[in-house]
Design a protein around this motif. Structure first.
Motif, PDB file in Angstrom:
ATOM      1  N   TYR A 192       4.018 -11.098 -10.710  1.00 13.13           N
ATOM      2  CA  TYR A 192       3.454 -12.278 -10.044  1.00 13.13           C
ATOM      3  C   TYR A 192       3.356 -12.036  -8.538  1.00 13.13           C
ATOM      4  O   TYR A 192       2.323 -12.284  -7.906  1.00 13.13           O
ATOM      5  CB  TYR A 192       4.354 -13.476 -10.352  1.00 13.13           C
ATOM      6  N   LEU A 193       4.451 -11.527  -7.966  1.00 10.73           N
ATOM      7  CA  LEU A 193       4.485 -11.285  -6.523  1.00 10.73           C
ATOM      8  C   LEU A 193       3.505 -10.180  -6.138  1.00 10.73           C
ATOM      9  O   LEU A 193       2.778 -10.294  -5.129  1.00 10.73           O
ATOM     10  CB  LEU A 193       5.908 -10.904  -6.111  1.00 10.73           C
ATOM     11  N   ALA A 194       3.471  -9.103  -6.927  1.00 14.44           N
ATOM     12  CA  ALA A 194       2.547  -8.009  -6.624  1.00 14.44           C
ATOM     13  C   ALA A 194       1.097  -8.474  -6.714  1.00 14.44           C
ATOM     14  O   ALA A 194       0.261  -8.099  -5.881  1.00 14.44           O
ATOM     15  CB  ALA A 194       2.794  -6.845  -7.585  1.00 14.44           C
ATOM     16  N   LEU A 195       0.803  -9.314  -7.711  1.00 12.37           N
ATOM     17  CA  LEU A 195      -0.570  -9.795  -7.873  1.00 12.37           C
ATOM     18  C   LEU A 195      -0.995 -10.644  -6.684  1.00 12.37           C
ATOM     19  O   LEU A 195      -2.067 -10.429  -6.099  1.00 12.37           O
ATOM     20  CB  LEU A 195      -0.686 -10.601  -9.170  1.00 12.37           C
ATOM     21  N   THR A 196      -0.182 -11.613  -6.301  1.00 16.77           N
ATOM     22  CA  THR A 196      -0.559 -12.496  -5.193  1.00 16.77           C
ATOM     23  C   THR A 196      -0.695 -11.726  -3.888  1.00 16.77           C
ATOM     24  O   THR A 196      -1.643 -11.948  -3.112  1.00 16.77           O
ATOM     25  CB  THR A 196       0.469 -13.618  -5.032  1.00 16.77           C
ATOM     26  N   SER A 197       0.233 -10.805  -3.633  1.00 19.77           N
ATOM     27  CA  SER A 197       0.147 -10.042  -2.382  1.00 19.77           C
ATOM     28  C   SER A 197      -1.022  -9.066  -2.413  1.00 19.77           C
ATOM     29  O   SER A 197      -1.693  -8.870  -1.388  1.00 19.77           O
ATOM     30  CB  SER A 197       1.460  -9.299  -2.132  1.00 19.77           C
ATOM     31  N   ASN A 198      -1.285  -8.453  -3.578  1.00 18.00           N
ATOM     32  CA  ASN A 198      -2.417  -7.525  -3.662  1.00 18.00           C
ATOM     33  C   ASN A 198      -3.746  -8.244  -3.463  1.00 18.00           C
ATOM     34  O   ASN A 198      -4.660  -7.711  -2.812  1.00 18.00           O
ATOM     35  CB  ASN A 198      -2.415  -6.819  -5.019  1.00 18.00           C
TER      36      ASN A 198
END
Length: 522
Positions: A192-198
């Protein structure tokens, strides 16, 4: 049901109840939470409370606020409706995120399946056979008058078995699987965190590319105007052909920088489409420019002690350590005696009707109650080495956990250094741009009046383009590293009101629908 069978089942139930109520002794180490890092800041030197500033867009000073909590929807701090819409759509449709949620269901079902071994195994069966027995073994069946051989045999029975969890083998196995399930839960948070930041960084990169394209187009326009001026001067005799040729080459050189930028922009658009769960042909509806993204000014900064609770990768590594700890207990319990009880009872008759008619059940009943203790006496050291391997895996997980914690602190420290230097870089780039613009304007004026060499103009043009690009890149770097700070600090997942919604994919049609968990198992 006849009296003897009820008595048999009562005895079996009493034995199983005693087994369930008996206290087990779970062997192996009890899991201890790792010690928190003994540091109070991320960088050896004292971190300045704010960055530098300049008069460029997104050039304001950023302030670090110690101990401030991180909002779950941190991307809204960039004040971009397009970014908000794209991230929310990505959270609904990204296949990688959905895959991690399906993996969590797998892990939880494994826990539930192992928990079933705390209860007895009850089975029932019906067996029908036709067989012939040698007359010397069963003379009664071979009496010529009765002629019972060959014969049909029908058996209906209930089987109950239970293995005592004396050493906590099953408890440790469930503990290990539960830790793996918790690890997968934090893998979801990491995805979730990687997706939003990416998505945020990809959108900022697109905006930066558009800014570089705009700056290049602006300089191309200025170069074309200068070429027109030189051509007019050539016609009137105030310029020579070599000056015009040099300006034509300069224009072509600047125009040659556009295709790579357009290529990178197209690739970035494809990336945004993929992150949002779409095909490149469907593309994201939103477009991004630096002017539409505001720089967050007050930045939260968690303490290092909080980081181990906030980072999903650290929490996931801790759960892997927990699972490895429980596996040491599993390997130890496998070396100890195994206690099992079993019982079965039912009816047996040579006629099927004898199992249906209550009056015919008399004399057909049977039952069996047995207990066993199994202890491995010799296995060539297999169990011993399996336990040693489990202990080594625990050490491996412990070092991996520490490496993850150190890496997390390094990520935060790196971003803090980047943010400080990004502000300084933008201030320097802005000063460079102002100076290059003055130099370019003076060279252009001198060329237009015929008082300067063309080489001076070409140098000023190249320098000005470089300055424009540096400002755009520096602005984008501040925005991207700000997003990286939120990612490095964990992204605020602990403030989420509702978890992301899991979907089920129909492979045949490609359509998906939201999973409805009526039993709240997941």
């Amino acid at each position: 049901m006849c009296r003897w069978l009820r008595r048999f089942l009562r005895i079996a139930a009493a034995l199983i109840a005693a087994a369930l109520l008996s206290s087990c002794i779970p062997v192996g180490p009890d899991f201890l939470h790792p010690a928190a890092p003994n540091v109070d800041r991320y960088t050896p030197e004292t971190l300045a409370p704010r960055t530098s500033s300049t008069d460029a867009p997104t050039g304001q000073a950023q302030r670090f606020v110690q101990g401030r909590d991180i909002p779950q929807v941190w991307w809204r701090m960039f004040k971009s409706r397009a970014l908000n819409a794209l991230i929310e759509r990505s959270l609904r449709n990204n296949p990688t995120l959905q895959s991690t949620m399906s993996a969590l269901r797998v892990a939880k079902e494994a826990v539930y399946a192992q928990q079933g071994k705390f209860l007895p195994l009850v089975q029932s069966n019906f067996i029908g056979t036709r067989q012939q027995t040698a007359g010397i073994l069963a003379p009664t069946l071979n009496v010529p008058i009765q002629n019972l051989n060959p014969f049909d045999l029908y058996t209906s029975q209930v089987l109950v078995s239970y293995t005592f969890d004396v050493w906590g083998l099953n408890r440790r196995t469930v503990e290990s699987l539960q830790a793996l399930s918790d690890n997968q839960r934090f893998q979801i948070e990491a995805a979730y965190l990687a997706l939003t930041s990416n998505v945020a960084v990809a959108a900022i990169t697109e905006a930066a590319l558009r800014g570089q394209i705009d700056a290049t187009n602006e300089l191309i326009s200025l170069n074309r105007k200068m070429l027109d001026v030189l051509r007019k001067q050539l016609d009137t005799g105030y310029a020579n052909r070599s000056d015009v040729a040099a300006q034509e080459a300069q224009l072509a050189q600047v125009e040659a920088t556009l295709p790579p930028l357009r290529k990178a922009l197209g690739v970035q658009r494809d990336l945004l489409a993929a992150l949002s769960g779409s095909y490149p042909s469907e593309g994201p509806r939103e477009t991004f420019r630096l002017a539409d993204l505001q720089l967050p000014l007050d930045l939260p900064l968690s303490l290092p002690l909080q980081l181990v609770e906030q980072r999903p990768d650290v929490r996931a590594a801790e759960e892997l350590l927990h699972s490895a700890s429980a596996q040491v207990g599993v390997a130890t319990a496998n070396m100890l005696p195994n206690f099992t009880i079993g019982a079965n009872g039912g009816y047996m008759n040579i006629a099927l009707a004898g199992l249906i008619s209550p009056s015919a059940l008399l004399g057909t009943q049977f039952w069996l109650l047995a207990g066993s203790v199994t202890q491995t006496v010799f296995d060539g050291g297999t169990l011993l080495h399996q336990r040693r391997a489990a202990a080594a895996a625990y050490d491996e997980a412990a070092w991996a956990y520490k490496a993850t914690v150190i890496g997390a602190a390094q990520n935060v420290a790196d971003v803090l250094h980047a943010l400080k230097n990004d502000a300084d870089a933008l201030r320097a780039a802005r000063a460079f741009e102002r100076a290059a613009k003055v130099s370019f304007d003076l060279a252009r004026q001198q060329v237009e009046t015929g008082n300067a060499n063309i080489l001076l103009l070409l140098t000023a043009q190249s320098t000005y383009l470089q300055a424009l690009i540096q400002v755009v890149q520096a602005r984008a770097a501040r925005l991207a590293d700000t997003a990286a700070l939120f990612q490095a600090l964990g992204g605020g997942w602990w403030n989420r009101v509702e978890p992301p919604k899991e979907k089920i994919l129909n492979v045949g049609t490609g359509e998906s629908f939201t999973l409805i968990d009526k039993n709240k198992s997941y």
